[in-house]
Design a protein around this motif. Structure first.
Motif, PDB file in Angstrom:
ATOM      1  N   VAL A 109      -0.229  10.272  -0.084  1.00 10.19           N
ATOM      2  CA  VAL A 109      -1.363  10.836   0.347  1.00 10.19           C
ATOM      3  C   VAL A 109      -1.111  11.363   1.665  1.00 10.19           C
ATOM      4  O   VAL A 109      -1.335  12.728   1.756  1.00 10.19           O
ATOM      5  CB  VAL A 109      -2.581   9.829   0.586  1.00 10.19           C
ATOM      6  CG1 VAL A 109      -3.969  10.634   1.166  1.00 10.19           C
ATOM      7  CG2 VAL A 109      -2.944   9.242  -0.938  1.00 10.19           C
ATOM      8  N   TYR A 137      -0.490   4.905  -0.971  1.00  6.70           N
ATOM      9  CA  TYR A 137      -1.157   5.752   0.098  1.00  6.70           C
ATOM     10  C   TYR A 137      -0.364   6.717   1.003  1.00  6.70           C
ATOM     11  O   TYR A 137      -0.716   7.505   1.327  1.00  6.70           O
ATOM     12  CB  TYR A 137      -2.154   5.006   1.027  1.00  6.70           C
ATOM     13  CG  TYR A 137      -2.921   4.011   0.130  1.00  6.70           C
ATOM     14  CD1 TYR A 137      -4.290   4.575  -0.361  1.00  6.70           C
ATOM     15  CD2 TYR A 137      -2.914   2.836  -0.403  1.00  6.70           C
ATOM     16  CE1 TYR A 137      -5.053   4.144  -0.870  1.00  6.70           C
ATOM     17  CE2 TYR A 137      -3.780   2.369  -1.030  1.00  6.70           C
ATOM     18  CZ  TYR A 137      -4.909   2.846  -1.271  1.00  6.70           C
ATOM     19  OH  TYR A 137      -5.893   2.066  -2.124  1.00  6.70           O
ATOM     20  N   SER A 138       1.037   6.149   0.880  1.00  6.09           N
ATOM     21  CA  SER A 138       2.005   7.118   1.862  1.00  6.09           C
ATOM     22  C   SER A 138       1.951   8.448   1.267  1.00  6.09           C
ATOM     23  O   SER A 138       2.440   9.446   1.910  1.00  6.09           O
ATOM     24  CB  SER A 138       3.361   6.335   1.900  1.00  6.09           C
ATOM     25  OG  SER A 138       3.119   5.458   2.980  1.00  6.09           O
ATOM     26  N   ARG A 198      -8.619   3.055   2.849  1.00  3.47           N
ATOM     27  CA  ARG A 198      -7.091   3.535   3.154  1.00  3.47           C
ATOM     28  C   ARG A 198      -7.079   4.867   2.736  1.00  3.47           C
ATOM     29  O   ARG A 198      -6.008   5.518   3.474  1.00  3.47           O
ATOM     30  CB  ARG A 198      -6.450   2.295   2.389  1.00  3.47           C
ATOM     31  CG  ARG A 198      -6.277   1.087   3.048  1.00  3.47           C
ATOM     32  CD  ARG A 198      -4.763   0.277   2.173  1.00  3.47           C
ATOM     33  NE  ARG A 198      -5.405  -0.260   1.074  1.00  3.47           N
ATOM     34  CZ  ARG A 198      -6.031  -1.123   0.740  1.00  3.47           C
ATOM     35  NH1 ARG A 198      -6.482  -2.054   1.445  1.00  3.47           N
ATOM     36  NH2 ARG A 198      -6.562  -1.595  -0.535  1.00  3.47           N
ATOM     37  N   PHE A 199      -7.474   5.242   1.821  1.00  8.38           N
ATOM     38  CA  PHE A 199      -7.316   6.743   1.266  1.00  8.38           C
ATOM     39  C   PHE A 199      -7.677   7.656   2.298  1.00  8.38           C
ATOM     40  O   PHE A 199      -6.861   8.467   2.899  1.00  8.38           O
ATOM     41  CB  PHE A 199      -7.920   7.218   0.159  1.00  8.38           C
ATOM     42  CG  PHE A 199      -8.058   8.532  -0.254  1.00  8.38           C
ATOM     43  CD1 PHE A 199      -7.046   8.818  -1.146  1.00  8.38           C
ATOM     44  CD2 PHE A 199      -9.056   9.248   0.243  1.00  8.38           C
ATOM     45  CE1 PHE A 199      -6.913  10.303  -1.225  1.00  8.38           C
ATOM     46  CE2 PHE A 199      -8.952  10.774  -0.183  1.00  8.38           C
ATOM     47  CZ  PHE A 199      -7.908  11.325  -0.847  1.00  8.38           C
ATOM     48  N   HIS A 212      -5.335   7.551   5.558  1.00 11.21           N
ATOM     49  CA  HIS A 212      -3.962   8.198   5.170  1.00 11.21           C
ATOM     50  C   HIS A 212      -4.082   9.854   5.335  1.00 11.21           C
ATOM     51  O   HIS A 212      -3.291  10.456   5.590  1.00 11.21           O
ATOM     52  CB  HIS A 212      -3.387   7.702   3.969  1.00 11.21           C
ATOM     53  CG  HIS A 212      -2.682   6.308   4.225  1.00 11.21           C
ATOM     54  ND1 HIS A 212      -3.251   5.211   4.182  1.00 11.21           N
ATOM     55  CD2 HIS A 212      -1.192   6.140   4.253  1.00 11.21           C
ATOM     56  CE1 HIS A 212      -2.342   4.262   4.464  1.00 11.21           C
ATOM     57  NE2 HIS A 212      -1.196   4.615   4.610  1.00 11.21           N
ATOM     58  N   LEU A 213      -5.170  10.291   4.692  1.00  6.82           N
ATOM     59  CA  LEU A 213      -5.521  11.538   4.365  1.00  6.82           C
ATOM     60  C   LEU A 213      -5.637  12.057   5.989  1.00  6.82           C
ATOM     61  O   LEU A 213      -5.190  13.242   5.978  1.00  6.82           O
ATOM     62  CB  LEU A 213      -7.127  11.866   3.889  1.00  6.82           C
ATOM     63  CG  LEU A 213      -7.584  13.275   3.516  1.00  6.82           C
ATOM     64  CD1 LEU A 213      -6.416  14.047   2.822  1.00  6.82           C
ATOM     65  CD2 LEU A 213      -8.817  13.170   3.121  1.00  6.82           C
ATOM     66  N   HIS A 215       0.770  -1.169  -0.089  1.00  8.32           N
ATOM     67  CA  HIS A 215       0.202   0.048   0.098  1.00  8.32           C
ATOM     68  C   HIS A 215       0.714   1.216  -0.041  1.00  8.32           C
ATOM     69  O   HIS A 215       0.467   2.155   0.592  1.00  8.32           O
ATOM     70  CB  HIS A 215      -1.000   0.087   1.212  1.00  8.32           C
ATOM     71  CG  HIS A 215      -2.050  -1.182   1.346  1.00  8.32           C
ATOM     72  ND1 HIS A 215      -2.505  -1.653   0.224  1.00  8.32           N
ATOM     73  CD2 HIS A 215      -2.215  -1.920   2.135  1.00  8.32           C
ATOM     74  CE1 HIS A 215      -3.087  -2.669   0.863  1.00  8.32           C
ATOM     75  NE2 HIS A 215      -3.000  -2.841   1.823  1.00  8.32           N
TER      76      HIS A 215
END
Lengths: 226, 215, 303
Positions: A75, A72-73, B31-32, B35-36, A69
Motif C-alpha cells: 500500500v 500493507y507495505s 493499518r491500511f 500505510h496509505l 503485516h
C-alpha cells in the motif's frame, strides 16, 4: 579522509556563515548569497532522498522478508509511486495541468482531480485523525495516571485546572476574574519558569552548534568509515 | 440532514473512521490508513521538491545553458544517494556537512542575541518596568517584573548541579520547583485544550461536511 | 458500616479505577459531539496577547503588508486553520496587501492554498466592483514554499523575488504587480507565523533579530506556554494560542468587518468549537478528580 573532509567543510562553512553575519562587505555578501540561494537550496532539496529512500528500503525489505503485516507495505509503495507520478506529471496547479491532465493525456478524464484533491481528501483526514486520537489517550492518562501525590504534583494540577477552566467561556461565567488569573499564571510564574529553562536549552543548543563546527560533536558523522 | 454528495468527502470520511477504529483496537483498516498516509505524503513531498526547488533553481537554468556550475552543486547533492550504497556510504557526510556547517554558523550569533541577550534584558528590572502601559498600572507591572526576575533566578538555581543544593541554594531551588510546577501545569492545561481541539476538528468534518448535521 | 458494606464500597472504587479505557473514550466522544449538535451561545473575550496582535495589524501604516507564514500541517489544522482564515479576512477587509508563504514544510502548502481559495472566494463572490475584489498577484501573493528555512528567512530581508522566483502557481514573481511594493522585510508591517512547531522562534532568531521585523504568532496550545517569555520580551508582538486564541481573534475580526460594512455571516470554526471545548474540559477535570479520589480511597483501604 572519510571523516576529515566533512569535518573541514563544517569548520570552514560554519566560520564563514558566522562571519557573514557581522561583515557587510559586498564580496562576503555575494558569496553568502550564492551559498544560501544556490548551494544550500539545491543540496538541501536532495536531502529528501534520505527520507524517501529509507521508507522505500524499509518497506521493500519487509516485503522481501515477508515480515509481519508485509502486504500493507505494498500500500505504501504503490501509493507513493502513484501520487508521485500524479504530482510530477499532473502538475500542482489545476489551472495549469501537467502533461498527464492535458488534452490527450491519460488523466484528462479525471475531471477536477489533482494534487490538492489528494491532499484535501486523503492526507488531511488521515493526519488530522491520527493526532485526534491523542485526545482520547490524554483523557485516559488523566484518569489513570495523574495523581496529586505531593505538593509539587498538586500545584501542577491546580495550575492546570485554572488554565483549563480559564480557557473556556464557562470559566468567565462561573468566576469572572478567572480568565485574567489564568493569563496571569501564563504571563508571570509560567514565564519565569520557562525562561529559566530556556536559558539552559538556549545555551545548550548554541554550545552544540559550536561543538559541531569545531569537530568536537561528531555524532552526525554516523558510524562506518574512519 | 444533508449528506455530502461529493465522493471525495466520502473517501475522507471513511479514512477518518478507519483511523478512529484504532480506539477500539488495532485492526486492518487502521493499518491500511496508516500505510496509505506514509505513501501519499511522500509522493506529495517529492512533487513539491521537484516542481518548486529542482525545476526553478536547477533544471530550468541549466537547460537554458545558464549557470552550468549548478551541475556540480547538484552532484554534491546527489551524494545523498550514496547512503544506500554501503561501499561509498561515507560520501553522504559531504552534503550533510555543507548544510550542517553553514546552518550552525549562521545560528550561533543570532541565537546568542535572540535567545540569551534579549531574554536577559527582558528579565532585568529597571525603572521602565514600572511604567504604566495598556497592560496595567505601573506599580503592578513592576511587581510582576520582580516576581519574574526572582522566578528565573530560582528556576536556574534548581538546575544548577555544579554544587550541592544546601544552605541558601536549597530554599531558592525549592522556590524554583514551585515556579516550574506551575509552568508545567500551565503547559498541561493548554495541552488538554490542544488535544481536544484536534478531535473537535474531526467531528466538525464528520458531522458537518460529511453528514451535514451542522450549520 | 458493616464489613459487607465496606467490601461493596471497595469493590466500587476498584472497579472505577479499572474501568475499560474505551468507556472513557465514549464519554469524550459524547461530550464533544452533543454540544456540537446543540451549541450554547458563546461570545469569546479577547485576552491581551490576542488583542495586541489584532491592534498591531489594524493600526500599522497603510503601505505596510501583512505577511502570513502558514507553518502548520494537517495534524494541527483544527486549532490553527481558523487563525489563518481570520488573519486573511482581517488583511483583505482592511485592504492590506497580503503575502503568504510556507516556511517550515511542504506539507503546509495545501492548507495555505485552501485558506486563500476560501477567503478570496468569500470576498469575490460578494464583490460588485474591482475595489471589493481580491485579485491574486495584485492584492495578495502566495509565494509557496522553499528550502532550507535559513535561505528563506535571510533572503527575504534582501530580495523576495530572489528567494521565490516563482509563486505557488508557477508565475514569475517579478511579473506580479504586488511585488513592486513588497520587496523585503522593510515593506512588511508584521509577519504572523501560524505554526504547530517552534518555527516562530526561527522568525524571531533571523527576521526579528537581524532585520527588526515585527513577528506575531499563532500557535498550537501545546507550545503556547513555552512562548510567553518571547511575548514578555517583546520579541513577539502578539500571540494567538490554540483554539481559544483562534476564537478570540475571530471575534475581533468579525467585529472589525461589521464596522467596515462587511456584515457577512461567515463560518467561524474556532468560535463554533467553544461549546464542545468547554464540555470536554469539564469532562477531563472530572476524570482527574474521580481518578484521584478513587486512587486515594483504594490506597488508604489497602494500607
Amino acid at each position: 579522509m572519510k571523516r576529515r573532509i566533512p569535518l573541514i567543510l563544517v569548520l570552514v562553512l560554519g566560520i564563514f556563515a558566522a562571519i557573514a553575519f557581522v561583515v557587510p562587505h559586498p564580496s562576503v555578501r555575494g558569496v553568502d548569497d550564492v551559498m544560501r540561494n544556490d548551494v544550500l537550496r539545491i543540496i538541501g532539496a536532495f536531502s529528501l532522498v534520505l527520507g524517501v529512500g529509507s521508507i522505500i528500503r524499509h518497506h521493500y525489505m519487509k516485503i522481501k522478508r515477508k515480515a509481519e503485516h508485509w502486504p500493507y507495505s505494498w500500500v505504501t509503495l504503490s501509493t507513493l509511486v502513484v501520487s508521485a507520478i500524479l504530482g510530477l506529471f499532473g502538475g500542482i496547479d489545476p489551472n495549469a495541468p501537467g502533461v498527464l491532465f492535458r488534452a490527450g493525456g491519460v488523466g484528462q478524464f479525471l475531471s477536477n482531480f489533482h494534487m490538492q484533491t489528494l491532499y484535501d481528501n486523503i492526507m488531511v483526514p488521515l493526519a488530522a485523525t491520527m493526532f485526534a486520537l491523542l485526545a482520547f489517550f490524554m483523557a485516559s492518562a488523566a484518569y489513570r495516571a495523574f495523581r496529586a501525590r505531593n505538593l509539587e504534583a498538586t500545584l501542577l494540577l491546580v495550575a492546570a485546572f485554572v488554565l483549563m477552566l480559564g480557557a473556556v467561556p464557562l470559566g468567565r461565567m462561573l468566576i469572572k476574574p478567572l480568565p485574567a488569573f489564568a493569563e496571569w499564571i501564563l504571563t508571570v510564574p509560567n514565564t519565569a519558569a520557562k525562561r529559566g529553562i530556556m536559558f539552559g536549552v538556549g545555551l545548550g543548543t548554541i554550545a552544540t552548534s559550536l561543538k559541531i563546527i569545531l569537530g568536537i560533536e561528531r555524532g552526525w558523522l554516523g558510524g562506518g568509515g574512519s | 440532514m444533508n449528506v455530502a454528495a461529493d465522493p471525495w468527502v466520502w473517501v475522507a470520511a471513511i479514512l477518518t473512521l478507519a483511523v478512529f477504529s484504532f480506539l477500539y483496537r488495532e485492526n486492518p483498516f487502521y493499518r491500511f490508513a496508516e500505510h496509505l498516509f506514509v505513501g501519499v505524503s511522500n509522493g506529495y513531498a517529492i512533487t513539491f521538491y521537484f516542481h518548486r526547488i529542482l525545476m526553478p533553481y536547477l533544471i530550468e537554468p541549466v537547460s537554458h545553458g545558464r549557470d552550468l556550475w549548478l551541475i556540480a552543486i547538484a552532484m554534491v547533492g546527489m551524494l545523498y544517494f550514496t547512503r544506500f550504497i554501503p561501499k561509498v556510504s561515507w560520501l553522504v557526510r559531504i552534503p550533510i556537512a555543507v548544510v550542517l556547517g553553514y546552518s550552525s554558523g549562521a545560528y550561533i550569533p543570532r541565537a546568542i542575541d535572540a535567545q540569551i541577550l534579549q531574554q536577559l534584558r527582558a528579565t532585568i528590572v529597571t525603572r521602565s518596568s514600572f511604567a504604566t502601559t495598556l497592560a496595567g498600572p505601573g506599580w503592578q507591572l513592576g511587581v510582576w517584573s520582580i516576581i519574574i526576575a526572582l522566578g528565573v533566578i530560582a528556576t536556574v538555581t534548581y538546575f544548577f548541579f555544579s554544587a550541592e543544593q544546601k544552605g541558601i541554594l536549597k530554599p531558592i531551588s525549592r522556590i524554583g520547583i514551585i515556579f516550574i510546577m506551575v509552568g508545567f501545569g500551565a503547559s498541561f492545561g493548554y495541552t488538554v485544550m490542544a488535544r481536544i481541539s484536534l478531535f473537535i476538528g474531526r467531528l466538525q468534518f464528520l458531522l458537518g461536511d460529511w453528514l451535514g448535521l451542522l450549520r | 458500616m458493616t464489613p459487607q458494606t465496606g467490601r461493596e464500597k471497595r469493590g466500587f472504587w476498584d472497579r472505577l479505577l479499572l474501568v475499560d479505557r474505551r468507556w472513557l473514550y465514549v464519554v469524550i466522544w459524547l461530550v464533544v459531539m452533543v454540544p456540537m449538535l446543540f451549541p450554547f451561545d458563546i461570545k469569546p473575550e479577547a485576552m491581551p496577547p490576542v488583542r495586541k496582535l489584532f491592534e498591531y495589524i489594524d493600526s500599522m501604516p497603510e503601505d505596510k503588508s501583512l505577511v502570513i507564514s502558514v507553518d502548520y500541517t494537517p495534524d494541527t489544522r483544527p486549532e490553527l486553520h481558523p487563525m489563518a482564515i481570520a488573519a486573511l479576512r482581517h488583511g483583505f477587509a482592511t485592504k492590506r496587501r497580503v503575502g503568504v508563504l510556507c516556511l517550515n514544510t511542504v506539507m503546509s502548502l495545501g492548507l495555505a492554498e485552501g485558506a486563500l481559495r476560501q477567503v478570496s472566494e468569500e470576498f469575490n463572490s460578494r464583490a460588485t466592483t474591482r475595489e471589493d475584489s481580491i485579485i491574486n498577484g495584485e492584492d495578495y501573493v502566495f509565494w509557496g514554499w522553499s528550502y532550507p528555512i535559513i535561505t528563506v528567512l535571510l533572503g527575504m530581508g534582501e530580495r523576495i523575488t530572489r528567494v521565490f522566483p516563482v509563486d505557488y502557481y508557477g508565475h514569475r514573481t517579478e511579473s506580479l504587480p504586488i511585488m513592486a511594493s513588497l520587496k523585503n522585510y522593510d515593506d512588511m508591517g508584521i509577519v504572523v507565523c501560524i505554526a504547530g512547531s517552534s518555527i516562530p522562534l526561527s522568525w524571531v532568531n533571523y527576521a526579528h533579530t537581524q532585520f527588526g521585523c515585527q513577528i506575531g504568532c499563532g500557535i498550537t496550545a501545546v507550545s503556547a506556554a513555552d512562548f510567553y517569555p518571547y511575548l514578555n520580551s517583546g520579541q513577539f508582538t502578539g500571540m494567538l494560542a490554540g483554539m481559544k486564541g483562534a476564537a478570540e481573534y475571530e471575534e475581533l475580526v468579525s467585529e472589525k468587518m461589521v464596522e467596515l460594512g462587511y456584515e457577512w455571516d461567515l463560518p467561524r470554526k474556532g468560535t463554533e468549537a467553544m461549546s464542545s471545548q468547554t464540555a470536554a474540559h469539564l469532562a477531563i477535570m472530572a476524570f482527574l478528580i474521580i481518578g484521584n479520589i478513587a486512587f486515594f480511597i483504594t490506597r488508604r483501604r489497602k494500607q
